[in-house]
Scaffold this motif. Structure first.
Motif, mmCIF file in Angstrom:
data_model
loop_
_atom_site.group_PDB
_atom_site.id
_atom_site.type_symbol
_atom_site.label_atom_id
_atom_site.label_comp_id
_atom_site.label_asym_id
_atom_site.label_seq_id
_atom_site.Cartn_x
_atom_site.Cartn_y
_atom_site.Cartn_z
ATOM 1 N N SER A 60 -14.446 -1.262 0.093
ATOM 2 C CA SER A 60 -13.041 -1.353 0.498
ATOM 3 C C SER A 60 -12.542 -2.785 0.378
ATOM 4 C CB SER A 60 -12.856 -0.903 1.940
ATOM 5 O OG SER A 60 -13.173 0.432 2.054
ATOM 6 N N ARG A 99 -11.909 -3.450 -3.160
ATOM 7 C CA ARG A 99 -10.691 -2.755 -3.617
ATOM 8 C C ARG A 99 -9.446 -3.533 -3.200
ATOM 9 N NH1 ARG A 99 -8.742 2.073 -1.941
ATOM 10 N NH2 ARG A 99 -10.149 2.168 -0.160
ATOM 11 N N ILE A 129 -5.207 -1.186 3.065
ATOM 12 C CA ILE A 129 -6.687 -1.247 3.155
ATOM 13 C C ILE A 129 -7.086 -2.174 4.322
ATOM 14 C CG2 ILE A 129 -8.823 -1.895 1.973
ATOM 15 C CD1 ILE A 129 -7.441 -1.214 -0.682
#
Ligand code: AMP
Ligand code: ZN
Length: 466
Positions: free
Chosen positions: A424, A427, A443
């Motif tokens: 994550s 990302r 996120i």
């Protein structure tokens, strides 16, 4: 700079002047090993550890003796009730020796987990019965005892200074007020040195003595063992405040009756850990053990940090909410220190630790009757300072931690996150590079829900656990 401490004997803050230059001999009353120590007990051992560490910072060589009570501590201080060890053994279906070994082992594990430095000498009551008998003989020879109802008593009327430590007003003390009436006693405050008459069946731990087969009163062990290892006069004796009126008062009377000399110079006592229901105690059922806290996910050092937030002579209110705050503060502190370590390489200024004002202040607060809350704020001020180099700050932190005992030099950024979280974070980095700030922010919010905080720095993203 000299260490000044509040001496219960005299109720004054005074400079510590050792009996022998450069050395301090201290004795702390240890646990009765028939149950798990609760965190209230552990608060007192933490205070004693801090005292030892401050003495060492002040350059003293400290001899630190702690006893283990494995016989003779009755469930009531006034020589009434049943031996705590026997009661514990019976209730738990074990022998007294098994009970003692089991709980002593756990006790020392707790001390280690809390980063409490090991005593120089640990001594068990059952291994020092002859020393106790020898001391009682001296007290008897000096005329301070009488035999009554099968037990040998200390006669407090022969000891004019009785109750000086606790400032007891003996004229106000009547049998039946706080102390249970024992018909064998001449005075309600007389206490047993040696029991031959047990009120209980199954009294398994008995020793031969000049007064008959029996067992020692609780108080005599501390006088006998402290004198054996520290000499007939020594510097410091510690414990929790509940020990002042009976246990320590009786220890002084019997020790000075035996030697004819002043026994201990400084008496230092720690206040209670409380809960909303009052003093934390096993009998009130309002206690936690260290193990309980660990099962709830706390680290032992969270509790050490929590205790440092209160002055040892003030009562400290315990709740899981306040332990949470201590945990967060400690985590935050460790994170900042870990970041300092990362910066250290490219920020290696020099300087003399002793010249750093925060450290001078820290020492003056530690030497001022162990003002640990102030010491912690000196540490925080140092950590937040923007003028000193990271390497100098780390050196000072190392020095401060010899007293605080929070293992700060081991502070590390927690790299223990699972692959999903790592993915994550990557990302989000990618989203930022693509200038997709809506995705990047969502996120970041998701990670926050999972307890991970992201910080964008010139060197890239950093993360930490909440
Ligand atoms: P014990 O094992 O009962 O002899 O107690 C061990 C030590 O813990 C003694 O020094 C007591 O004074 C101390 N103590 C007992 N209860 C508390 C409490 N609630 N807070 C702080 N110290 C305590
Ligand atoms: Zn004691």
């Amino acid at each position: 700079m000299a260490l000044r401490m509040f001496n219960t004997l005299g109720r004054e803050i005074k400079e510590i002047v050792p009996l022998e230059k450069g050395r301090i001999k201290m004795y702390v009353c240890g646990p009765t090993v028939y149950r798990y120590a609760h965190i209230g007990n552990l608060r007192t051992y933490l205070m004693e550890d801090i005292l030892r560490r401050v003495l060492e910072m002040d350059g003293y060589e400290v001899t630190y003796v702690m006893n283990i009570t494995d016989v003779g501590h009755l469930s009531d201080d006034a020589d009434e009730g049943e031996d705590k060890m026997l009661k514990g053994a019976r209730e738990q279906g074990l022998s007294v020796r098994e009970i003692a070994e089991f709980y002593a082992k756990i006790f020392f594990e707790d001390l280690e987990a809390l980063n409490i430095i090991k005593p120089t000498i640990t001594c068990k009551a059952t291994e020092h019965i002859q020393d106790m008998i020898d001391l009682i003989k001296r007290i008897e020879e000096n005329g301070y005892t009488y035999f009554s109802g099968g037990n040998l008593y200390f006669d407090i009327s022969k000891f004019p200074d009785y109750g000086k430590l606790a400032l007891l007003d003996l004229s106000e003390l009547k049998a039946g007020s706080r102390i249970a009436i024992d018909e064998n006693k001449k005075n309600p405050h007389d206490f047993v040195l040696w029991f031959t008459r047990s009120k209980f069946e199954h009294q398994t731990m008995l020793w031969d003595s000049p007064w008959g087969k029996g067992y020692p009163g609780w108080h005599i062990e501390c006088s006998a063992m402290s004198m054996k290892y520290l000499g007939e006069q020594f510097d410091i004796h510690c414990g929790g405040i509940d020990l002042i009126p009976v246990h320590h008062t009786n220890e002084i009377a019997q020790s000075e009756a035996a030697t004819g000399k002043k026994w201990v110079k400084y008496w230092i006592h720690g206040e209670f850990l409380n809960t909303p229901k009052g003093k934390m105690s096993k009998s009130e059922g309002n206690f936690h053990t260290l193990k309980d806290l660990m099962e709830k996910g706390y680290e032992p050092l969270d509790y050490r940090y929590f205790c440092l937030l209160g002055h040892y002579r003030s009562q400290l209110q315990f709740s899981l909410e306040s332990l949470d705050s201590a945990r967060n503060a400690r985590k935050n502190l460790c994170l900042r220190i870990a970041l300092l370590k990362q910066e250290e390489g490219n920020n290696s200024g020099t300087g003399d630790v002793e010249e750093v004002d925060y450290y001078r202040l820290f020492k003056s607060h530690a030497y001022d009757d162990l003002n640990m809350p102030q010491c912690l704020s000196d540490l925080w001020n140092l950590v937040k300072d923007t003028t000193l180099s990271s390497s100098l700050k780390l050196k000072v932190i190392g020095k401060m931690d010899t007293v605080l005992g929070l293992n700060l030099e081991k502070a590390e950024i927690d790299t223990d996150i699972d692959d999903e979280i790592k993915a994550s974070i990557e990302r989000r980095e990618q989203a930022r590079k693509n200038r997709d700030f809506t995705l990047a922010d969502s996120i970041r919010d998701e990670l926050k829900q999972l307890g991970i905080i992201l910080e964008d720095t010139p060197d890239g993203v950093r993360w930490r656990k909440i």
